[in-house]
Design an enzyme around this catalytic site. Sequence first.
Site, PDB file in Angstrom:
ATOM      1  NE  ARG A 216      -2.543  -1.405   3.917  1.00 20.29           N
ATOM      2  CZ  ARG A 216      -3.286  -2.284   4.303  1.00 20.29           C
ATOM      3  NH1 ARG A 216      -3.241  -3.336   3.060  1.00 20.29           N
ATOM      4  NH2 ARG A 216      -2.442  -3.031   4.962  1.00 20.29           N
ATOM      5  CG  PHE A 232      -8.498  -9.642  -7.681  1.00 21.65           C
ATOM      6  CD1 PHE A 232      -9.384 -10.989  -8.018  1.00 21.65           C
ATOM      7  CD2 PHE A 232      -8.091  -9.998  -8.180  1.00 21.65           C
ATOM      8  CE1 PHE A 232      -9.290 -11.803  -8.690  1.00 21.65           C
ATOM      9  CE2 PHE A 232      -8.157 -10.994  -9.771  1.00 21.65           C
ATOM     10  CZ  PHE A 232      -9.298 -11.368  -9.754  1.00 21.65           C
ATOM     11  CG  ASP A 254     -13.959  -7.490  -4.431  1.00 21.97           C
ATOM     12  OD1 ASP A 254     -12.833  -7.104  -4.243  1.00 21.97           O
ATOM     13  OD2 ASP A 254     -14.683  -7.793  -4.639  1.00 21.97           O
ATOM     14  CG  ASN A 281     -15.141 -13.185 -13.519  1.00 24.73           C
ATOM     15  OD1 ASN A 281     -13.731 -12.840 -12.949  1.00 24.73           O
ATOM     16  ND2 ASN A 281     -15.696 -14.433 -13.151  1.00 24.73           N
ATOM     17  CG  ASP A 302      -3.962  -7.760  -3.226  1.00 27.41           C
ATOM     18  OD1 ASP A 302      -3.521  -9.338  -3.411  1.00 27.41           O
ATOM     19  OD2 ASP A 302      -4.242  -7.749  -2.531  1.00 27.41           O
ATOM     20  CB  CYS A 342      -1.826 -13.884  -0.422  1.00 23.81           C
ATOM     21  SG  CYS A 342      -3.478 -14.368  -0.475  1.00 23.81           S
TER      22      CYS A 342
HETATM   23  N1  SAH Z   1      -6.909  -6.378  -2.696  1.00 26.22           N
HETATM   24  C1  SAH Z   1      -7.616  -6.234  -1.195  1.00 26.22           C
HETATM   25  C2  SAH Z   1      -7.941  -7.437  -0.662  1.00 26.22           C
HETATM   26  C3  SAH Z   1      -8.349  -8.610  -2.447  1.00 26.22           C
HETATM   27  S1  SAH Z   1      -9.383  -9.871  -1.594  1.00 26.22           S
HETATM   28  C4  SAH Z   1      -7.212  -5.886  -0.054  1.00 26.22           C
HETATM   29  O1  SAH Z   1      -6.360  -5.048  -0.390  1.00 26.22           O
HETATM   30  O2  SAH Z   1      -7.906  -5.340   0.387  1.00 26.22           O
HETATM   31  C5  SAH Z   1      -9.399 -10.717  -2.951  1.00 26.22           C
HETATM   32  C6  SAH Z   1     -11.021 -10.371  -3.414  1.00 26.22           C
HETATM   33  O3  SAH Z   1     -11.441 -10.550  -4.499  1.00 26.22           O
HETATM   34  C7  SAH Z   1     -12.126 -10.169  -1.816  1.00 26.22           C
HETATM   35  O4  SAH Z   1     -12.498  -8.906  -2.316  1.00 26.22           O
HETATM   36  C8  SAH Z   1     -13.478 -11.095  -3.173  1.00 26.22           C
HETATM   37  O5  SAH Z   1     -14.742 -10.748  -3.703  1.00 26.22           O
HETATM   38  C9  SAH Z   1     -12.639 -10.643  -4.731  1.00 26.22           C
HETATM   39  N2  SAH Z   1     -12.812 -11.787  -5.628  1.00 26.22           N
HETATM   40  C10 SAH Z   1     -12.366 -12.908  -6.310  1.00 26.22           C
HETATM   41  N3  SAH Z   1     -13.026 -13.259  -6.580  1.00 26.22           N
HETATM   42  C11 SAH Z   1     -13.072 -12.637  -7.981  1.00 26.22           C
HETATM   43  C12 SAH Z   1     -13.646 -12.252  -9.228  1.00 26.22           C
HETATM   44  N4  SAH Z   1     -13.368 -13.625 -10.208  1.00 26.22           N
HETATM   45  N5  SAH Z   1     -13.612 -11.494  -9.737  1.00 26.22           N
HETATM   46  C13 SAH Z   1     -13.847 -10.208  -9.157  1.00 26.22           C
HETATM   47  N6  SAH Z   1     -13.506 -10.205  -7.466  1.00 26.22           N
HETATM   48  C14 SAH Z   1     -13.325 -11.218  -7.190  1.00 26.22           C
END
Ligand code: SAH
Length: 399
Positions: A216, A232, A254, A281, A302, A342
């Site tokens: 960040r 994401f 997301d 998605n 991420d 992760c």
């Molecule tokens: N980058 C974020 C953490 C990501 S957690 C941070 O720093 O706080 C992963 C996220 O991916 C979740 O919010 C989940 O809703 C989303 N997610 C999972 N699969 C997905 C997809 N195929 N398309 C969009 N979002 C997705």
Amino acid sequence: MSSEPVESTTAAIRLSAKASGFARRGQPWFYGNEIEAGPLAPSRLVRVHDEGGRDLGLGFTSTSKLALRLAGPWPGDALPDREAFFHVRLQAAIERRASWLGPEDGARLVHGEADGIPGLVVDRYGKVLVLQSTSVVVEEALSAIVPFLAERLHADSVVARNDLAARKHEGLPEEVRLLHGRRIEEVTIVEHGVRHTVRPFSGHKTGFYLDQRPARALVRELAKGRRVLDLFCYQGGFSLNALAGGAVSAVAVDQSGAALQQAAAGAQANGLRGLFTHEANVFDFVREQREKNEQYDLIVLDPPAFAKSRRELEGAERGYRDLNRQALRLLAPHGFLVTCTCSHHMVLPRFEELVRQSAAGLPFRLALRQRLGAGPDHPVWITHPESEYLKVLLLQRMD
Ligand code: SAH
């Protein structure tokens, strides 16, 4: 699960010669067949010896497949009082971080094996502490752990976020419950001057992705004047930092509408403009952006852990490769990609290889500018690779 304590001050369990070698080299996890002898009362704090009776410190036994987890050295040859053991380890974990951490409100205080307490994670969000336990030994010592932490850290609330599938291996129920103080649904933490709302009872993990703090900060540093794409995004931790760092816009994507609402609320709470949320998605979104010839100057990728087990690794690799390829194709000249995994099964060399494959055939060269991981409050125990689960690469398009 709960047998009568049969601890004596000298009783120790003895590892096989081969397992002793592994233990001396720092491996902390052992199966039942690697234990040669000793009082095998399940789920206890024990003294551990090598094949020749030499001390290997302390350990937690378990009835699960993972019969022994080492808990680090301990002076003398007696078994410490359980309460004393936890107090000493917790105190050391807190002190270890005191010199690293600035005046941030959010930090991991205990990181399992790496802090000499297998199966315990403790995160602090201001006056709220959130713990996760995956060991019966820890679970049975909560009456010593919780008051100690609450008192030392002046906590108003201690929450157990034990909605973890791993608990079933230890015969422990999945549950979320208040252990101390009052129920606090939301707490605000300030990190690099940005306010984040943490939900101890319902947020991901213990409420927030504390581990991404270094990334960040990096995004914030790089963001000035850039068009940012946060894939994401969850509740927009990266987007908020990008905007705070002077990004002209941040498109946060997301599939969770609720997460996007929280991201929008976060931008408002920080007085930040330029956030555009997009419920989609990500796999589809990046393809559509490409078709529209959209470009971004800074992209954060991420995704959640695609490989939760070794078995899932192959499918996961395909996912990482696809996503990275698509994201790289959306980079504007001189643009940056911050790409993350992760999953602890995805080791760094393999992740770099996947990114390399994703870059094949691009009409520009790509530089690897930085490698990052979780912050120093998530220590990586070098002989326990499982403690290094987050890998982050900063790549730059060379024009
Ligand atoms: N980058 C974020 C953490 C990501 S957690 C941070 O720093 O706080 C992963 C996220 O991916 C979740 O919010 C989940 O809703 C989303 N997610 C999972 N699969 C997905 C997809 N195929 N398309 C969009 N979002 C997705």
